[in-house]
Enzyme design. Structure first.
Site, PDB file in Angstrom:
ATOM      1  N   ARG A   1       0.732  -1.156  -0.026  1.00 28.82           N
ATOM      2  CA  ARG A   1       0.043   0.080  -0.030  1.00 28.82           C
ATOM      3  C   ARG A   1       0.665   1.330   0.006  1.00 28.82           C
ATOM      4  O   ARG A   1       0.314   2.416  -0.242  1.00 28.82           O
ATOM      5  CB  ARG A   1      -1.004  -0.072   1.160  1.00 28.82           C
TER       6      ARG A   1
ATOM      7  N   GLY B   1      -6.317  -6.524  14.674  1.00 29.33           N
ATOM      8  CA  GLY B   1      -6.918  -7.712  15.366  1.00 29.33           C
ATOM      9  C   GLY B   1      -7.560  -6.929  16.417  1.00 29.33           C
ATOM     10  O   GLY B   1      -7.256  -6.222  17.224  1.00 29.33           O
TER      11      GLY B   1
ATOM     12  N   ARG C   1      27.703  24.560   3.315  1.00 25.93           N
ATOM     13  CA  ARG C   1      27.761  23.339   2.991  1.00 25.93           C
ATOM     14  C   ARG C   1      28.887  22.528   3.832  1.00 25.93           C
ATOM     15  O   ARG C   1      29.421  23.117   4.522  1.00 25.93           O
ATOM     16  CB  ARG C   1      28.155  23.330   1.521  1.00 25.93           C
TER      17      ARG C   1
HETATM   18  C1  UD1 Z   1      -1.312  -7.720  12.658  1.00 24.83           C
HETATM   19  C2  UD1 Z   1      -1.901  -8.550  13.608  1.00 24.83           C
HETATM   20  C3  UD1 Z   1      -2.966  -7.529  14.127  1.00 24.83           C
HETATM   21  C4  UD1 Z   1      -2.539  -6.334  14.785  1.00 24.83           C
HETATM   22  C5  UD1 Z   1      -1.737  -5.530  13.875  1.00 24.83           C
HETATM   23  C6  UD1 Z   1      -1.093  -4.401  14.611  1.00 24.83           C
HETATM   24  C7  UD1 Z   1      -1.692 -10.575  12.921  1.00 24.83           C
HETATM   25  C8  UD1 Z   1      -1.995 -11.817  11.972  1.00 24.83           C
HETATM   26  N1  UD1 Z   1      -2.503  -9.648  12.841  1.00 24.83           N
HETATM   27  O1  UD1 Z   1      -1.946  -7.117  11.506  1.00 24.83           O
HETATM   28  O2  UD1 Z   1      -3.897  -8.530  15.100  1.00 24.83           O
HETATM   29  O3  UD1 Z   1      -3.698  -5.640  15.248  1.00 24.83           O
HETATM   30  O4  UD1 Z   1      -0.643  -6.399  13.244  1.00 24.83           O
HETATM   31  O5  UD1 Z   1      -0.481  -3.491  13.685  1.00 24.83           O
HETATM   32  O6  UD1 Z   1      -0.512 -10.905  13.288  1.00 24.83           O
HETATM   33  N2  UD1 Z   1       5.112  -9.762   8.402  1.00 24.83           N
HETATM   34  C9  UD1 Z   1       6.113 -10.508   7.942  1.00 24.83           C
HETATM   35  N3  UD1 Z   1       6.035 -11.865   7.513  1.00 24.83           N
HETATM   36  C10 UD1 Z   1       4.801 -11.920   7.064  1.00 24.83           C
HETATM   37  C11 UD1 Z   1       3.773 -11.161   7.379  1.00 24.83           C
HETATM   38  C12 UD1 Z   1       3.856 -10.159   7.868  1.00 24.83           C
HETATM   39  O7  UD1 Z   1       7.196 -10.276   8.446  1.00 24.83           O
HETATM   40  O8  UD1 Z   1       4.765 -13.189   6.486  1.00 24.83           O
HETATM   41  C13 UD1 Z   1       5.416  -8.349   8.990  1.00 24.83           C
HETATM   42  C14 UD1 Z   1       5.056  -7.238   8.466  1.00 24.83           C
HETATM   43  O9  UD1 Z   1       6.264  -6.883   7.701  1.00 24.83           O
HETATM   44  C15 UD1 Z   1       4.693  -6.265   9.479  1.00 24.83           C
HETATM   45  C16 UD1 Z   1       4.332  -7.252  10.378  1.00 24.83           C
HETATM   46  O10 UD1 Z   1       4.727  -8.477  10.172  1.00 24.83           O
HETATM   47  O11 UD1 Z   1       5.981  -5.398  10.002  1.00 24.83           O
HETATM   48  C17 UD1 Z   1       2.682  -7.156  10.653  1.00 24.83           C
HETATM   49  O12 UD1 Z   1       2.277  -7.567   9.458  1.00 24.83           O
HETATM   50  P1  UD1 Z   1       0.995  -6.899   8.700  1.00 24.83           P
HETATM   51  O13 UD1 Z   1       0.539  -7.549   7.490  1.00 24.83           O
HETATM   52  O14 UD1 Z   1       1.190  -5.449   8.852  1.00 24.83           O
HETATM   53  O15 UD1 Z   1      -0.098  -7.249   9.840  1.00 24.83           O
HETATM   54  P2  UD1 Z   1      -1.649  -6.441   9.960  1.00 24.83           P
HETATM   55  O16 UD1 Z   1      -2.596  -6.620   9.123  1.00 24.83           O
HETATM   56  O17 UD1 Z   1      -1.089  -5.018  10.287  1.00 24.83           O
END
Ligand code: UD1
Ligand code: CA
Length: 475
Positions: A16, A142, A335
């Site tokens: 996004r 969540g 600078r």
């Molecule tokens: C997640 C939580 C949600 C919480 C929110 C808070 C889960 C399933 N959900 O949702 O309950 O309210 O964070 O901000 O955990 N990431 C990885 N590998 C992956 C997927 C994600 O490293 O395969 C990392 C992303 O880079 C990010 C973090 O995990 O930094 C959270 O992932 P994101 O997809 O942003 O989760 P949310 O939908 O925000």
């Protein structure tokens, strides 16, 4: 129990953001998003830090090696969910003590809240503790499902929540403290039977609870701390919230900020009490400003050192050292390598680079000073240019103490102007000027009498000239 390991999840694509830069590398307030998280974590002095990287791996790894060389990166090739990312982070780790898991996209988190979570986790002897907050608009987060006794039952993702659950405003921050051994045994039991087909770390809470674990939800006061950045609108929101937080801290510490909304100070800058920041001012990087200095309006300082009682007005300065009581501006550009010793002055429309201006010396107007050392008590006349570039190489100039450089001088480097020497206005100085001498490097003036009447008859100039007798015109 002590904090052994911190896992930062930062492998997500950040779709996004619509950016060629990985999401966690976008900067606000002088640090990347993941840099802010690492900084908050640093306050806890953990033994190991593991960062799960995926999208933009090389760039993220290089950045982490630079800002947190002790952190280990773990590669997640394909997005498999926060649970999958945590599994990878735990692989090869002997689980002991407490493990803290958090996301790399929550720049507002503070070490204070993380410490609070850990303190409550340890005091209650919990298996897992989730940091939560009440968010006025919980969309996307969540939801925290509590039982009749208010204990935490499970976390339901928005996509998997029913209507009643969606009305809950207490949300999961994505920050958790776990008993490492218990997390390690439960993490393998995650299933991807959800709307995204991913392994959710959030599901580990219910698993641990069903196995008899003690689970806590630690509600923090300020939901701003848990804000995640998923797009550029949230990036700007977090940036302005961080600006407010930094400005408030500065004002409480004794800094005057005339217009906090237009004043942007990086988290990495250091500003002493009794500094005044006037409107439209930005203080970036490792800049330090000593007491009594007045900066702005409309001034940008990047990695500068400003000593006590200096005054910088409407100017742009990068890697400059500005001494005590020095005056800069308006409209000047300092600078890298500019060094202004105490009591010196750089006035309006001056550019300086890699140059030292001695104590009490002045470059008051419209000049370029590059690759030079200027002694003390010297005055550089208006519109002087240090001609430092011969088209191929840069050369140095040395100007002594108490020198008077005449206006519109060109000092063609390499050249040395001795102590107490002068140059005549309009000179092109190509040879050294010995101490106490005046260097005159300009053509002698000649007047061609009557020229206008002969060559420009009928003009206003000729008319004006004709009002004077021939004798007068002859001077
Ligand atoms: C997640 C939580 C949600 C919480 C929110 C808070 C889960 C399933 N959900 O949702 O309950 O309210 O964070 O901000 O955990 N990431 C990885 N590998 C992956 C997927 C994600 O490293 O395969 C990392 C992303 O880079 C990010 C973090 O995990 O930094 C959270 O992932 P994101 O997809 O942003 O989760 P949310 O939908 O925000
Ligand atoms: Ca997120």
């Amino acid at each position: 129990m002590s904090l052994e390991t911190v896992v930062i999840l930062a492998a997500g694509e950040g779709t996004r953001m619509k950016s060629s830069t990985p999401k966690v590398l976008h900067p606000i307030a002088g640090r990347t998003l993941v840099g802010h998280v690492l900084n908050a974590v640093d306050a806890l002095a953990p033994k190991n830090v593991r960062v799960v990287v995926g999208a933009g791996r090389e760039q993220v790894e290089a950045h982490i090696a630079e800002i947190a060389p002790k952190a280990v990166t773990v590669f997640q090739e394909k997005r498999g969910g926060t649970g999958h990312a945590t599994q990878l982070a735990l692989a090869g780790l002997t689980p002991s003590g407490t493990i803290l898991v958090l996301a790399g996209d929550t720049p507002m988190l503070t070490g204070t809240s993380l410490s609070q979570l850990l303190a409550e986790h340890h005091a209650g002897g919990f298996t897992a503790s989730v940091m939560t907050a009440e968010h006025p608009d919980p969309t996307g987060y969540g939801r925290i499902i509590r039982g009749d006794d208010a204990s935490l039952l499970r976390i339901v993702e928005e996509r998997d929540a029913d209507e009643i659950q969606r009305d809950i405003i207490e949300v999961n921050s994505g920050v958790y403290a776990f008993d490492a051994a218990k997390l390690a045994s439960a993490i393998g039991k995650l299933k991807n039977d959800n709307s995204q087909g991913e392994l959710y770390l959030t599901d580990v809470i219910e698993i641990l609870r069903n196995e008899g674990g003690k689970i806590a939800a630690v509600l923090i006061d300020d939901f701003i701390e848990i804000l995640g950045v998923n797009d550029r609108v949230q990036l700007a929101e977090s940036a302005s919230l961080l600006r407010d937080r930094i400005n408030e801290d500065l004002m409480k510490s004794g800094v005057t900020i005339v217009d906090p909304l237009s004043t942007w100070v990086d988290a990495t800058a250091t500003i002493a009490p009794d500094v005044v920041l006037a409107p439209g001012t930005a203080i970036h990087g490792a800049t330090t400003i000593a007491s009594g200095a007045v900066i702005g309006p409309r001034t940008t300082l990047i990695d500068c050192t400003v000593a006590a009682n200096a005054r910088v007005l409407e100017s742009q300065c990068t890697e400059a050292v500005i001494g005590e009581g020095v005056n800069v501006g308006p409209y000047s550009y300092l600078r890298a390598g500019t060094k202004l010793l105490s009591g010196s002055k750089v006035g309006a429309y001056v550019e300086m680079k890699n140059a030292t201006l001695g104590e009490g010396s002045k470059v008051p107007h419209l000049s370029y000073v590059g690759d030079a050392i200027i002694g003390e008590g010297t005055n550089i006349g208006a519109a002087t240019i240090f001609v430092n570039y011969d088209g191929v190489e840069k050369h140095y100039s040395v100007v002594g103490d108490h020198v008077r450089i005449g206006s519109d001088s060109m000092l063609v480097a390499p050249v040395t102007i001795g102590d107490g020497a002068y140059t005549a206005a309009g000179s092109v100085i190509t040879e050294d000027v010995p101490a106490g001498a005046i260097g005159v490097g300009r053509a002698k003036q000649r007047n061609v009498l009557g020229w206008v009447l002969r060559k420009r008859p009928g003009t206003k100039s000729a008319e004006a000239a004709a009002r004077h007798s021939n004798d007068e015109q002859k001077g």
